[in-house]
Structures are given as C-alpha cells and as structure tokens.
Design an enzyme around this catalytic site. Sequence first.
Site, PDB file in Angstrom:
ATOM      1  CB  VAL A  62     -18.362   6.613   7.706  1.00 39.61           C
ATOM      2  CG1 VAL A  62     -19.882   6.869   8.382  1.00 39.61           C
ATOM      3  CG2 VAL A  62     -17.526   5.283   8.617  1.00 39.61           C
ATOM      4  N   GLY A  85     -11.765   1.505   1.417  1.00 38.72           N
ATOM      5  CA  GLY A  85     -10.655   2.104   0.587  1.00 38.72           C
ATOM      6  C   GLY A  85     -10.050   0.358   0.345  1.00 38.72           C
ATOM      7  CB  ALA A  86      -6.530  -0.570  -0.648  1.00 39.44           C
ATOM      8  CG  MET A  87      -5.656  -1.061   4.088  1.00 40.72           C
ATOM      9  SD  MET A  87      -4.704  -2.494   3.822  1.00 40.72           S
ATOM     10  CE  MET A  87      -3.084  -2.059   3.378  1.00 40.72           C
ATOM     11  N   GLY A  88     -10.277  -2.007   3.317  1.00 40.11           N
ATOM     12  CA  GLY A  88     -11.652  -2.678   3.845  1.00 40.11           C
ATOM     13  C   GLY A  88     -12.576  -1.573   3.763  1.00 40.11           C
ATOM     14  CB  VAL A  92     -15.047   2.352   8.078  1.00 42.60           C
ATOM     15  CG1 VAL A  92     -15.101   2.765   9.597  1.00 42.60           C
ATOM     16  CG2 VAL A  92     -13.346   1.818   8.314  1.00 42.60           C
ATOM     17  CG  ASP A 135      -0.575   2.524   4.856  1.00 45.92           C
ATOM     18  OD1 ASP A 135      -0.168   3.015   4.348  1.00 45.92           O
ATOM     19  OD2 ASP A 135      -1.921   2.425   4.984  1.00 45.92           O
TER      20      ASP A 135
END
Length: 511
Positions: free
Chosen positions: A21, A24-27, A29, A148
């Site tokens: 769903v 992005g840069a952080m992972g 989901v 952030d």
Amino acid sequence: MNRDPSYGRLLANRYQLAELVGEGAMGRVYRAKDTVLGGVVVAIKFLSQALLNQNMRDRFEKEATISALLGEKSNHVVRVKDYGVDENNIPFYVMEYLSGESLSDIIRYQPLSLSRFLILTRHICLGLESAHQGIPFSGELCRIIHRDIKPSNIIVIQDPTVGELAKILDFGIAKLILANASQTQSFMGTLAYCSPEQMKGQQLDNRSDIYSLGIMMYEMLTTDMPVMPQNSSFGGWYQAHNEFQPEPFKSHLGLPNALQNLVMACLAKAKEDRPQSIRNILQELEELNQTPKVPATTQSSQVENPPSTQKVNSGQEQTVKGTPSLTEICLQHAWPKDKPVKKIVFAQVLQSPLGEIPVLSVMLDKTDIVNRMSSIRYNQFLFLNYPHPMLLWITLLYTKKHGPRWLPCYLDLKSHKGQQLSRALASLGSYRILFFALDHPERCQHVSTSNIDPQNANMLEKWAGIGKSSKTSGYPQASKEILKGELEQLKPKILLKLEAVETNFSGDFSG
C-alpha cells in the site's frame, strides 16, 4: 495482472501479507492480517535495506519499543503493536491500520478552512508535545524528535467519538534523544521540510520539529511552500532554508495577523527566535480558537492524489451485486486492434453499465508498469482556442526513484470525440489510466485512478462548449505545437513542486 511476490507471505508465523500500500525512501508498507487475532487488519512497515547499517539495526528494537509506548501515551500518534526481523534480517514493525486520508492529499486542491486548520494543527501539536516531553525507558527519559514532520506523515481519520482526528506517522524512524547520549551526524528527513540546523548536520532538539511544523502550517493555509529553492538539489534546499525569507501570506487569504505571526515565528532561521516549545504554539492556537474565524480563500492545486486514497465521484465503485466496478470493467479491456503495439498514449470513452468512463490508455514495458503502480499522479489541462480549439490533457506519473513519465494527450475540441471526452472528464471528475504491457497487449495489466480538481472539471465543461461554438477552425497542428511549447516550459516547475512535496508513501495506510 502482476502480483507482488510477497502477497500471501506469512511473517513471523503470524502476519499474512496482502497488498503493498505504500513505498518510499524509508521502506515499504503492506496491509496484512493478524492470524493470531482472527484476521485483524494491520499495517506492516519494512525498513529500506538502504537504511540498514549496523547502527540502525542496533537501535531498531529500542526505537520500536519507545514508539509503541508513545502510541499508548498519545491518541495523536499511530500505535506500534509489534516489531521483529524477518528471515532476510530486514527489520519490520506492525502498526494499527488506519483508513483515512493523508494531510498531503487533503491540501493538494485547496487550503484548509481556518476552523479545520486549528483543529488538525492542535491534534498534531499534542502528538508532538508528547514526544518532546519524553518516554521513560530503562530508567532514562527518551525525548523523541521526529525529524520528518510533513503533510504525508499526518493521517486524518474519522473517529466515532471525536470526529476528525489527526495522527502522526513514522515515529518508528525518529531520532531518539537519550539523556546523556551523543547524537550521530547522519542526515534523515525530507529536504523541503528540514530546519536550517538539520541541513547543517547540527544537533537537533524540539525546535527543529517546530520549524518543520511551521512549513507544514504554511502549506496547510496556502497549499504553497514558504521557501522554494533555485533547484531541487541538497545545495538548493540548503540555501533556501538558511538564506531565503518566507514568502508573506497573500492578503486575499484573510488570515488573522496573530496566526501569520505564529507561522512566521516557527519559520525563524535561528532556533532561538522560534517558539521554544509546542506548548507555546498550543497556547497561541487556543487564543485564535476563541476569536471569530475568517475562512481562507479556496485556491486550486493541480497535484494529483496518491493511489488508493482517491475517491470516485457519486459512489460509482459501490455497485450493486452482479455489476462489475469501473476498475473491473477497465481490466477486461483489450488494446484496440487499430492501434499499433508500441509505446503510445491515447484517450477514449468506454461505455459501461455505470455510464461513460473516460480513460487514458498507455503501453509500456512490463517493468515500467510495475514501477509506476505507486507513483504520484499529477494532471493539468491547457486549452487554446486559436488558431484551432485544442485541449492538452497532461498526466504525469512520478517517483523519485524512477523519475517522471509524461503522458500528454491532445483533444481536438472541434470534433465530437474531443467534446465527448472533455465533458465525460468534467462529469465524472476523474479518469482511469489503463496500463498495457508491450508483450501482453490482449488484456489491461493495471488500472489507476486520477482525480480532477473540481475547478478544472468546470473548465473542461466550458471548454467543450467553446470548442463546439467556436468559429475558429483550421491548423490544428499549429495549436498542438503551441501547447507543446507551453508544456515544455511547465515541466521544470511541475517537477520542482512534486519533488518538494513528494510523499514517502502513497495510499490508504497507517505508517
């Protein structure tokens, strides 16, 4: 249609993964089911492998635990329920699954009314205050700096008790400020929302979050950014945050002077000149809430909603039993035999039991289709009446990793087909993008929905009427060339806007 290889995977012998769903840069989901709790829906976030240095691995368990405690302390922070490391040594944490809209979606088309701004900002501030005050852990007080804060990290849900409720996401990757502990100088954040000291790699405290909050408040009230760089590089944003003064609020917005002063104070370059705590901001908001409210003027923003949060007008996806949805109808569609099998874009109106469906069909490599499934989608329309009534329908699919994919389409508004498409777009207020793979043109591989700003929808209806009644006709290619030139001039501005507001994750998710 291609399916994510993780679909159906059982994680930790408990969580069964469903669809991706957000990414992005952080992972990444995933929506998942907790099989131990009878299929309760949860959201699972895997940290990006790019972030998995040894220091991050060592901190992960502590961060997840403190995030869980913070979620229990404040109703304005998304709750972390569980955490672990998968068989590939990738850390993950499990969160409550929230069905709502991200703040970035809500403010893309128009600013918030003053009353709604005050309610949501208060919720955000209460969540931040809980983090800044700290969480007792192992005999120490852990003060949490988010690092952030931005609209895409705020989700707004409908709560049966209090009504609209804002919650902060991604405290799981927040920088933890431990008593008597030194900070690392690693950079983490989103350039458009970083404080001057964050850009410089200096030690951070709660006032860095206050600067980011100031940028977000400005955007909530105007849909614009208070500072914009000359280019979207790190150096460009470094200069903007450290040297450029925020743009003053436009007078037609009618915002109270006290609110403007508060936002500008949060945007002070020196942290000593900002409000020194979230409590100071809450007190100012409370005073504003006691004064008569002046609604902000509606402004149009043409940045498209991320996937899965978009809504189809008139409830047309909620069909009666036995009737396929618009998306299902589109997935059954085949590439027209009169169109060449190559990378092209064209528009058409599909007839269905649910009415006319305006669609944009595009053929790409299969890999490119997969890469674009979670893109930010942007649309804009340019109209030219002379020398020939012509509409340029601009669609952009954008991810930071894969860059822009422009899908321009020209509609001749002197033709019946062009007028029909323009009116169908105006009537539905959205359109479907149908993706076809070069090696499998017999069936649509993926469908995305793209909403249209209501003001643009009104203009599409007017332009169709102008095209039909216009006495100027001839040289359609000349109009196309003029519009093509306009698009080339717009492209850098559009990309700069998207890079500034790019969300870490898109879709209906909770972290």
